[in-house]
Design a protein around this motif. Structure first.
Motif, PDB file in Angstrom:
ATOM      1  N   TRP A  16      36.895  45.673  26.233  1.00  0.00           N
ATOM      2  CA  TRP A  16      38.036  46.606  26.125  1.00  0.00           C
ATOM      3  C   TRP A  16      38.025  47.573  27.304  1.00  0.00           C
ATOM      4  O   TRP A  16      37.016  48.223  27.569  1.00  0.00           O
ATOM      5  N   HIS A  17      39.156  47.656  27.983  1.00  0.00           N
ATOM      6  CA  HIS A  17      39.215  48.536  29.148  1.00  0.00           C
ATOM      7  C   HIS A  17      40.647  48.952  29.439  1.00  0.00           C
ATOM      8  O   HIS A  17      41.595  48.431  28.844  1.00  0.00           O
ATOM      9  N   THR A  18      40.772  49.886  30.345  1.00  0.00           N
ATOM     10  CA  THR A  18      42.081  50.238  30.877  1.00  0.00           C
ATOM     11  C   THR A  18      41.958  50.111  32.389  1.00  0.00           C
ATOM     12  O   THR A  18      40.913  50.433  32.963  1.00  0.00           O
ATOM     13  N   ASP A  19      42.985  49.588  33.051  1.00  0.00           N
ATOM     14  CA  ASP A  19      42.800  49.141  34.429  1.00  0.00           C
ATOM     15  C   ASP A  19      42.499  50.297  35.389  1.00  0.00           C
ATOM     16  O   ASP A  19      43.158  51.340  35.367  1.00  0.00           O
ATOM     17  N   SER A  20      41.491  50.032  36.209  1.00  0.00           N
ATOM     18  CA  SER A  20      41.118  50.934  37.313  1.00  0.00           C
ATOM     19  C   SER A  20      40.747  52.341  36.871  1.00  0.00           C
ATOM     20  O   SER A  20      40.869  53.286  37.654  1.00  0.00           O
ATOM     21  N   GLY A  50      34.203  40.407  32.642  1.00  0.00           N
ATOM     22  CA  GLY A  50      34.295  41.829  32.292  1.00  0.00           C
ATOM     23  C   GLY A  50      35.657  42.201  31.723  1.00  0.00           C
ATOM     24  O   GLY A  50      35.781  43.179  30.977  1.00  0.00           O
ATOM     25  N   ASN A  51      36.686  41.414  32.030  1.00  0.00           N
ATOM     26  CA  ASN A  51      38.022  41.670  31.477  1.00  0.00           C
ATOM     27  C   ASN A  51      38.090  41.394  29.984  1.00  0.00           C
ATOM     28  O   ASN A  51      39.082  41.708  29.338  1.00  0.00           O
ATOM     29  N   GLN A  52      37.029  40.768  29.451  1.00  0.00           N
ATOM     30  CA  GLN A  52      37.011  40.513  28.008  1.00  0.00           C
ATOM     31  C   GLN A  52      36.394  41.684  27.236  1.00  0.00           C
ATOM     32  O   GLN A  52      36.276  41.645  26.013  1.00  0.00           O
ATOM     33  N   ARG A 107      48.397  36.468  37.092  1.00  0.00           N
ATOM     34  CA  ARG A 107      48.450  37.325  38.285  1.00  0.00           C
ATOM     35  C   ARG A 107      49.006  38.684  37.869  1.00  0.00           C
ATOM     36  O   ARG A 107      49.975  38.762  37.122  1.00  0.00           O
ATOM     37  N   ARG A 108      48.377  39.726  38.395  1.00  0.00           N
ATOM     38  CA  ARG A 108      48.716  41.081  37.924  1.00  0.00           C
ATOM     39  C   ARG A 108      49.210  41.959  39.060  1.00  0.00           C
ATOM     40  O   ARG A 108      48.530  42.084  40.095  1.00  0.00           O
ATOM     41  N   ALA A 109      50.361  42.570  38.857  1.00  0.00           N
ATOM     42  CA  ALA A 109      50.833  43.635  39.752  1.00  0.00           C
ATOM     43  C   ALA A 109      50.484  44.953  39.076  1.00  0.00           C
ATOM     44  O   ALA A 109      50.669  45.108  37.869  1.00  0.00           O
ATOM     45  N   MET A 131      44.354  50.367  25.699  1.00  0.00           N
ATOM     46  CA  MET A 131      43.267  49.552  26.266  1.00  0.00           C
ATOM     47  C   MET A 131      43.683  48.108  26.052  1.00  0.00           C
ATOM     48  O   MET A 131      44.544  47.809  25.230  1.00  0.00           O
ATOM     49  N   HIS A 132      43.037  47.212  26.776  1.00  0.00           N
ATOM     50  CA  HIS A 132      43.305  45.793  26.581  1.00  0.00           C
ATOM     51  C   HIS A 132      42.038  44.999  26.865  1.00  0.00           C
ATOM     52  O   HIS A 132      41.094  45.506  27.488  1.00  0.00           O
ATOM     53  N   ARG A 133      42.034  43.764  26.396  1.00  0.00           N
ATOM     54  CA  ARG A 133      40.949  42.838  26.748  1.00  0.00           C
ATOM     55  C   ARG A 133      41.487  41.418  26.669  1.00  0.00           C
ATOM     56  O   ARG A 133      42.360  41.108  25.846  1.00  0.00           O
TER      57      ARG A 133
END
Ligand code: OGA
Ligand code: MN
Length: 291
Positions: free
Chosen positions: A111-115, A107-109, A275-277, A260-262
């Protein structure tokens, strides 16, 4: 060491050189980084090679951290305050093709913005690469301020005050992944978000879209879905994009409020250990009502 800001594109994405992220940042450096983040929205640090604690320490300069685990069924491979964005299991082996974790991660592939599926979404994400495949696996970013600016005035007036509904399960259903437990479903109720946000520091307006967004509150479903599809197409045109090609040790921080990112596909026989903070936003973008 003198810190410099080197734009990668005119007003979107910059590389920061000369910052020592392995030690606490001084006020002067932090001010320069914050100003660059407010202006360029995506900042690239080449090869700082941080420990988990150093990565968390860097992210905490920008606010309180979110705990972002989605799937509730496995032991953590990484620090509990980091999101594991890898293709690895707890033994550091590549997960199998039908692994639930892999399915969810695909699903990270999109386009989205986190949370954005949470009432209080993410403000910043700081993603650190520990291992990357030799090719593919880039992360692409879209400048949602430039995308907003490029809309014609009639469309701006139409979208300015709209509210969209977002859900984690909307984005996952788009790729046919619906294998969530009742507990997971209960943990992520839908959230409402402004469709257009004003960036508090720059004053710039931006579109706030994502694969998590399903429809527009108060509009017939097809109209809202059509509008979102149209805006997603527009916002992801090439002129608004920056593509980051990772080297191990890179850290990229982005502002989720105006981008947005993917992730991009890669040969999954290779390890991709990211790893994401994640820094939480200041609060909900709109009042949440019972659905
Ligand atoms: C993330 C994300 C994409 C990628 O970490 O939030 O969406 O390229 N990552 O790993
Ligand atoms: Mn993400």
């Amino acid at each position: 060491m003198t810190l410099t800001v080197n734009p990668l594109q005119e007003e979107f994405a910059a590389t920061i050189n000369g910052a020592d992220l392995t030690n606490p940042l001084g006020d002067a450096d932090l001010r320069v980084i914050q100003a660059a983040l407010d202006r360029y929205a995506v900042l690239v640090f080449r090869g700082p090679n941080l420990t988990e604690e150093q990565q968390l320490g860097f992210a905490r300069n920008f606010g309180a951290l979110e705990t972002s685990g989605i799937l509730g069924d496995r032991k953590l491979r990484v620090h509990e305050k980091l999101a594991d964005v890898s293709n690895l299991d707890q033994n550091d082996d590549v997960v199998g093709p039908t692994d639930r974790r892999r399915m969810n991660m695909l699903g990270n592939q999109l386009w989205h913005t986190d949370s954005s599926f949470k009432a209080t979404p993410a403000k910043y994400s700081a993603l650190h690469a520990h291992a990357v495949p030799p090719e593919g696996g880039e992360t692409q970013f879209a400048d949602m301020r430039a995308a907003y600016d490029a809309l014609d005035d009639k469309i701006k007036a139409k979208v300015d005050d709209l509210i969209a509904e977002h859900s984690l399960f909307t984005s996952r259903a788009k790729i046919g992944f619906t294998d969530f437990t009742d507990e997971e479903r209960a943990r992520f109720p839908v959230a409402r978000q402004q469709l257009v946000r004003v960036h508090p520091a720059s004053g710039r307006k931006s579109l706030y879209l994502a694969a998590h967004a399903s429809h527009i509150i108060g509009w017939p479903l097809p109209d809202g879905m059509m509008l979102l599809l149209d805006l997603m197409d527009h916002a992801t045109e090439r002129e608004f994009l920056y593509t980051h090609e990772w080297s191990p040790g890179d850290l990229v921080i982005w502002d989720n409020r105006c981008t947005m990112h993917r992730g991009r596909p890669f040969d999954e026989t290779w390890k991709r250990d990211m790893r994401r903070a994640t820094v939480v936003d200041d609060g909900p973008t709109v009042a949440q009502e019972a659905a």
